[in-house]
Design an enzyme around this catalytic site. Structure first.
Site, short mmCIF file in Angstrom:
data_model
loop_
_atom_site.label_atom_id
_atom_site.label_comp_id
_atom_site.label_asym_id
_atom_site.label_seq_id
_atom_site.Cartn_x
_atom_site.Cartn_y
_atom_site.Cartn_z
N GLN A 82 -5.50 -2.04 -6.76
CA GLN A 82 -6.51 -1.17 -6.27
C GLN A 82 -6.67 0.38 -6.72
OE1 GLN A 82 -4.54 2.16 -3.26
NE2 GLN A 82 -3.98 0.15 -1.33
N SER A 128 -6.60 5.57 -0.33
CA SER A 128 -6.90 3.97 -0.66
C SER A 128 -8.42 3.50 -0.80
CB SER A 128 -6.22 2.81 -0.16
OG SER A 128 -4.90 2.78 -0.04
N ASP A 177 0.99 -1.31 -0.06
CA ASP A 177 0.23 0.52 0.16
C ASP A 177 1.25 0.92 0.21
OD1 ASP A 177 -2.51 1.08 -0.24
OD2 ASP A 177 -2.22 1.50 2.51
#
Length: 294
Positions: free
Chosen positions: A281, A231, A207
Site C-alpha cells: 500500500q 490510503s 487496511d
C-alpha cells in the site's frame, strides 16, 4: 459472535439493484469518512458475485480516489472485463454523489496444480493467546485519560494482538521507533466455509495497520501527533486458501517514505507459518498545517 462482527457481515451482504450493480452501506457511527478496508471488501464482494463459483480471487489492485461519505450508500458498478478458460477479470467502480471514490481490478483463477515454493519466513513472535488484546494494551497506556474510555469499550469485529509497539507507545518513547509491525488478528467466531468471505474479511483487516507502520517509523501517532494520512492505493495477492476465523500474523514493514507519501508492505501467515496473503500500500502522510485538500 459479537454485535460488531454481525454488523460487519451485514455490511458485506450487498444489495443487488441491477445486473452487475450493487449497493452497500456504512456503519451507523460518527466518522468523517468511510474506512478504506470496508470499501475494498465491499467492492470485492461485488466482483465476486459476478464470477462463477469455481474461480477464486488471487489478486486485486485498487485506488482510493475520494473520501467516502458514511451518511449515504455506496454504489458498486462491476464491469466484466474478461472471462477466459481459467481466469476472469473484473473492474469495480464505487460511486457516491455521482463521482468515483474508489476503483478496483480483481482477477479470479480456477484452482490448478503447479510448482510451489515459499521463501518467506514468518517472524518469530509470541503466540497470540499470550498477548493482550489491542484494547487492553492501549488501556494500560492511557488508563482513564479523558476521551479514551468510550472508544476502547466499543466492540470490534476483529480481535487484534500486537507483538510490536503501538504508534502511541513510540510517540512517547523514541526507543520504540521501528519500521516494522507484527499483529496477530482473527475474527473471533466460527464463520461459514465460503472462501470468498474469508478473503474479503482479510481485505477488510489489511487496511487497519499499514499506515500505522509508516507512522511508527517516525514516532508519529494518530491523535497525538500533528499528522493526517489516507490510503492512496492498495494491492493484494491471495496465495492459498485460509480462514479468517483462525489466527493470522500480519507482518508489516515500511521500506520508504518521503514527499508526503509512504510505502508499506505486509505478509499474512497462518499460525503454522504458511504465507497466504501479500499486501502493498502507498499512503499519503502530511503534517497538518491547514485544511489542505487531497
Amino acid at each position: 459472535m459479537n454485535e460488531a462482527l454481525k454488523e460487519l457481515l451485514d455490511l458485506l451482504d450487498l444489495e443487488q439493484i441491477e445486473l452487475d450493480i450493487f449497493r452497500g452501506r456504512s456503519p451507523e457511527e460518527r466518522i468523517q469518512r468511510v474506512f478504506g478496508g470496508q470499501v475494498a471488501a465491499q467492492a470485492l464482494v461485488a466482483a465476486g458475485r459476478t464470477v462463477p463459483d469455481d474461480r477464486h480471487v488471487h489478486s486485486l489492485h485498487a485506488y482510493f480516489i475520494r473520501p467516502g461519505d458514511p451518511a449515504i450508500p455506496i454504489v458498486y458498478n462491476v464491469e466484466r472485463v474478461r472471462d477466459g478458460r481459467s481466469f476472469a477479470t473484473r473492474r469495480v467502480v464505487a460511486i457516491q454523489h455521482g463521482k468515483a471514490i474508489f476503483t478496483m481490478s480483481a482477477s479470479f483463477h480456477v484452482p490448478e496444480e503447479g510448482w510451489a515454493h515459499q521463501a518467506a519466513a514468518m517472524p518469530t513472535v509470541p503466540d497470540p493467546e499470550t498477548l493482550p488484546t489491542f484494547q487492553d494494551k492501549l488501556y494500560d497506556l492511557v488508563g482513564d485519560e479523558p476521551g479514551w474510555k468510550d472508544w476502547l469499550s466499543r466492540p470490534r469485529p476483529v480481535d487484534a494482538r500486537y507483538a510490536s509497539p503501538l504508534t502511541f507507545e513510540a510517540s512517547r518513547n523514541p526507543e520504540l521507533i521501528s519500521a516494522e509491525t507484527n499483529v496477530w488478528f482473527r475474527y473471533d467466531a466460527e464463520l461459514p466455509d465460503d472462501p470468498l468471505l474469508h478473503v474479503v474479511l482479510a481485505a477488510y483487516a489489511s487496511d487497519f495497520t499499514l499506515v500505522d507502520t509508516i507512522l511508527l517509523a517516525h514516532g508519529l501517532s494518530w491523535g497525538t501527533s500533528n499528522v493526517m494520512g489516507a490510503s492512496l492505493d492498495h494491492a493484494m495477492w491471495f496465495h492459498r486458501p485460509f480462514r479468517s476465523d483462525d489466527w493470522l500474523l500480519y507482518a508489516q514493514e515500511s521500506p520508504w517514505s518521503g514527499g508526503a507519501r509512504g510505502l508499506a508492505r505486509g505478509q499474512m501467515f497462518t499460525s503454522s507459518g504458511d504465507l497466504v496473503v501479500s499486501v502493498v500500500q502507498e499512503a499519503m502522510i502530511r503534517e497538518i498545517k491547514s485544511q489542505n485538500p487531497r
